[in-house]
Design an enzyme around this catalytic site. Structure first.
Site, PDB file in Angstrom:
ATOM      1  CE1 TYR A 156      13.047  58.578   1.080  1.00 17.66           C
ATOM      2  CE2 TYR A 156      10.954  58.603  -0.112  1.00 17.66           C
ATOM      3  CZ  TYR A 156      12.042  57.992   0.178  1.00 17.66           C
ATOM      4  OH  TYR A 156      12.582  57.597  -1.002  1.00 17.66           O
ATOM      5  CB  ALA A 157       7.926  64.409   0.748  1.00 20.24           C
ATOM      6  CB  ALA A 159      14.923  64.746   2.343  1.00 21.08           C
ATOM      7  CE  LYS A 160      15.026  60.019  -1.106  1.00 19.99           C
ATOM      8  NZ  LYS A 160      16.419  59.426  -1.479  1.00 19.99           N
ATOM      9  CB  ILE A 189      11.660  50.273  -6.343  1.00 18.14           C
ATOM     10  CG1 ILE A 189      11.591  51.596  -6.891  1.00 18.14           C
ATOM     11  CG2 ILE A 189      12.436  49.121  -6.866  1.00 18.14           C
ATOM     12  CD1 ILE A 189      10.816  51.335  -8.522  1.00 18.14           C
TER      13      ILE A 189
HETATM   14  P1  NAP Z   1      17.401  50.132   0.744  1.00 21.26           P
HETATM   15  O1  NAP Z   1      17.158  48.759   0.100  1.00 21.26           O
HETATM   16  O2  NAP Z   1      16.939  50.399   2.116  1.00 21.26           O
HETATM   17  O3  NAP Z   1      19.157  50.145   0.900  1.00 21.26           O
HETATM   18  C1  NAP Z   1      19.641  51.440   1.306  1.00 21.26           C
HETATM   19  C2  NAP Z   1      21.086  51.690   0.995  1.00 21.26           C
HETATM   20  O4  NAP Z   1      21.433  52.971   1.765  1.00 21.26           O
HETATM   21  C3  NAP Z   1      21.870  50.456   1.353  1.00 21.26           C
HETATM   22  O5  NAP Z   1      22.870  50.338   0.797  1.00 21.26           O
HETATM   23  C4  NAP Z   1      22.249  51.128   2.901  1.00 21.26           C
HETATM   24  O6  NAP Z   1      23.457  50.622   3.446  1.00 21.26           O
HETATM   25  C5  NAP Z   1      22.507  52.425   2.456  1.00 21.26           C
HETATM   26  N1  NAP Z   1      22.360  53.442   3.610  1.00 21.26           N
HETATM   27  C6  NAP Z   1      21.508  53.410   4.562  1.00 21.26           C
HETATM   28  N2  NAP Z   1      21.876  54.373   5.537  1.00 21.26           N
HETATM   29  C7  NAP Z   1      22.992  54.988   5.066  1.00 21.26           C
HETATM   30  C8  NAP Z   1      23.871  55.629   5.734  1.00 21.26           C
HETATM   31  N3  NAP Z   1      23.542  56.592   6.971  1.00 21.26           N
HETATM   32  N4  NAP Z   1      24.945  56.120   5.199  1.00 21.26           N
HETATM   33  C9  NAP Z   1      25.437  55.558   3.804  1.00 21.26           C
HETATM   34  N5  NAP Z   1      24.618  54.707   3.350  1.00 21.26           N
HETATM   35  C10 NAP Z   1      23.442  54.363   3.800  1.00 21.26           C
HETATM   36  O7  NAP Z   1      16.799  51.146  -0.244  1.00 21.26           O
HETATM   37  P2  NAP Z   1      16.531  50.955  -1.577  1.00 21.26           P
HETATM   38  O8  NAP Z   1      15.185  50.919  -1.798  1.00 21.26           O
HETATM   39  O9  NAP Z   1      17.456  50.356  -2.510  1.00 21.26           O
HETATM   40  O10 NAP Z   1      16.592  52.965  -2.004  1.00 21.26           O
HETATM   41  C11 NAP Z   1      17.613  53.407  -2.491  1.00 21.26           C
HETATM   42  C12 NAP Z   1      17.461  54.774  -2.734  1.00 21.26           C
HETATM   43  O11 NAP Z   1      16.219  55.125  -3.706  1.00 21.26           O
HETATM   44  C13 NAP Z   1      17.054  55.820  -1.689  1.00 21.26           C
HETATM   45  O12 NAP Z   1      17.731  56.984  -1.541  1.00 21.26           O
HETATM   46  C14 NAP Z   1      15.810  55.751  -1.500  1.00 21.26           C
HETATM   47  O13 NAP Z   1      15.209  56.926  -0.810  1.00 21.26           O
HETATM   48  C15 NAP Z   1      15.077  55.893  -3.157  1.00 21.26           C
HETATM   49  N6  NAP Z   1      13.949  55.422  -3.451  1.00 21.26           N
HETATM   50  C16 NAP Z   1      13.560  54.182  -2.956  1.00 21.26           C
HETATM   51  C17 NAP Z   1      12.229  53.692  -3.559  1.00 21.26           C
HETATM   52  C18 NAP Z   1      11.565  52.480  -3.144  1.00 21.26           C
HETATM   53  O14 NAP Z   1      10.204  52.086  -3.412  1.00 21.26           O
HETATM   54  N7  NAP Z   1      12.519  51.364  -2.870  1.00 21.26           N
HETATM   55  C19 NAP Z   1      11.268  54.573  -3.869  1.00 21.26           C
HETATM   56  C20 NAP Z   1      11.904  55.776  -4.440  1.00 21.26           C
HETATM   57  C21 NAP Z   1      13.131  56.207  -3.920  1.00 21.26           C
HETATM   58  P3  NAP Z   1      23.668  49.250   4.212  1.00 21.26           P
HETATM   59  O15 NAP Z   1      23.341  48.138   3.277  1.00 21.26           O
HETATM   60  O16 NAP Z   1      24.993  49.080   5.009  1.00 21.26           O
HETATM   61  O17 NAP Z   1      22.542  49.289   5.447  1.00 21.26           O
END
Ligand code: NAP
Length: 249
Positions: A156-157, A159-160, A189
């Protein structure tokens, strides 16, 4: 920023941060296309937009499966309906955590594929219109761990972290065409992605955060809204950190 109508495309708009970005950009007056991996998820996005009276649509898109020609055809289809793409938010992402010695090749490949390679493919498709139109905003969802590192997250690190290099390089390629490319790096988050942590892990984490709470999806969406707005027109190649102070650089 829109002299002509157009739309904002948000990947992963069905839940968490992406859903909050959809709400934010909708409130800011954008026409929206939001993706989910399933037809049911895309349908819910369309319903959510219709309930608010906002123009736009849901799109069932699995970034691990869609090849460039499908992406191109679909984006052009939306452009036929809504006008040129103005904003691309590469938000969708997955995590498959494990210590390096235990990490499977599949866990490595799938995270690199969805969190980095798919961003390359979709951005290339959307950029063609932005170059022609000489305007556009590209916003990539990175993570604090791209900067700080995190044990158990080498895939993950990587990729990001790659996404940050991608952001800066592309910003230099397309700046002369009026297109900005920026990243947002959230800390921890409160979404499905972090709800797997148990209460002890959450407490330990919150202890490390100067603002003493996890972030909300709306905290992140507010930064995306800013980067998509006219006020951010002179910012490019930048990474906005939204982490409650847990990592400062
Ligand atoms: P999340 O709640 O797990 O939601 C993930 C989203 O990505 C969902 O809409 C999901 O669609 C979609 N997704 C998953 N696999 C996919 C695929 N193969 N193709 C297309 N879409 C796909 O994630 P989140 O926490 O909101 O995170 C959103 C972004 O922020 C991500 O890039 C994550 O790495 C980044 N981020 C999150 C955090 C955190 O603490 N939450 C921190 C840093 C960065 P479905 O609903 O259809 O599964």
């Amino acid at each position: 920023m829109n002299e002509r109508p157009g739309f904002a495309l948000i990947t992963g708009a069905s839940r968490g941060i992406g859903q909050a970005i959809l709400e934010r950009l909708g409130a800011d007056g954008f026409t929206l296309v939001g993706t989910a991996t399933s037809a049911a998820g895309a349908g819910l996005i369309s319903e959510r937009l219709a309930q608010r009276g906002w123009p736009g649509a849901g799109w069932a898109l699995d970034l691990g499966r869609a090849d460039a020609s499908v992406l191109e055809e679909t984006v052009h289809g939306f452009e036929g309906r809504f006008g040129p793409i103005r904003v691309l938010v590469n938000n969708a992402g997955i995590a498959r955590d494990d210590l390096l010695l235990r990490m499977s090749e599949e866990a490595w490949q799938s995270v690199l594929e969805i969190d980095l390679s798919a961003v390359f493919r979709l951005t290339r498709v959307c950029l063609r219109t932005m170059l022609k139109e000489r305007q556009g905003r590209i916003i990539n969802m990175a993570s604090v761990v791209a900067l700080s590192g995190n044990p158990g997250q080498v895939n993950y690190a990587a990729a990001k972290g790659g996404l940050l290099g991608f952001t800066r390089s592309l910003a230099q390629e397309v700046g002369s065409r009026g297109i900005t490319v920026n990243a947002v790096a959230p800390g921890f988050i409160d979404t499905d992605m972090t709800r797997q942590l148990n209460s002890k892990q959450r407490e330990t984490l919150i202890e490390r955060i100067p603002l003493k709470r996890l972030g909300t999806a709306a905290d992140v969406a507010a930064c995306v809204g800013f980067l998509a707005s006219g006020g951010a027109g002179y910012i490019t190649g930048e990474t906005l950190q939204v982490n409650g102070g847990m990592y400062m650089s």
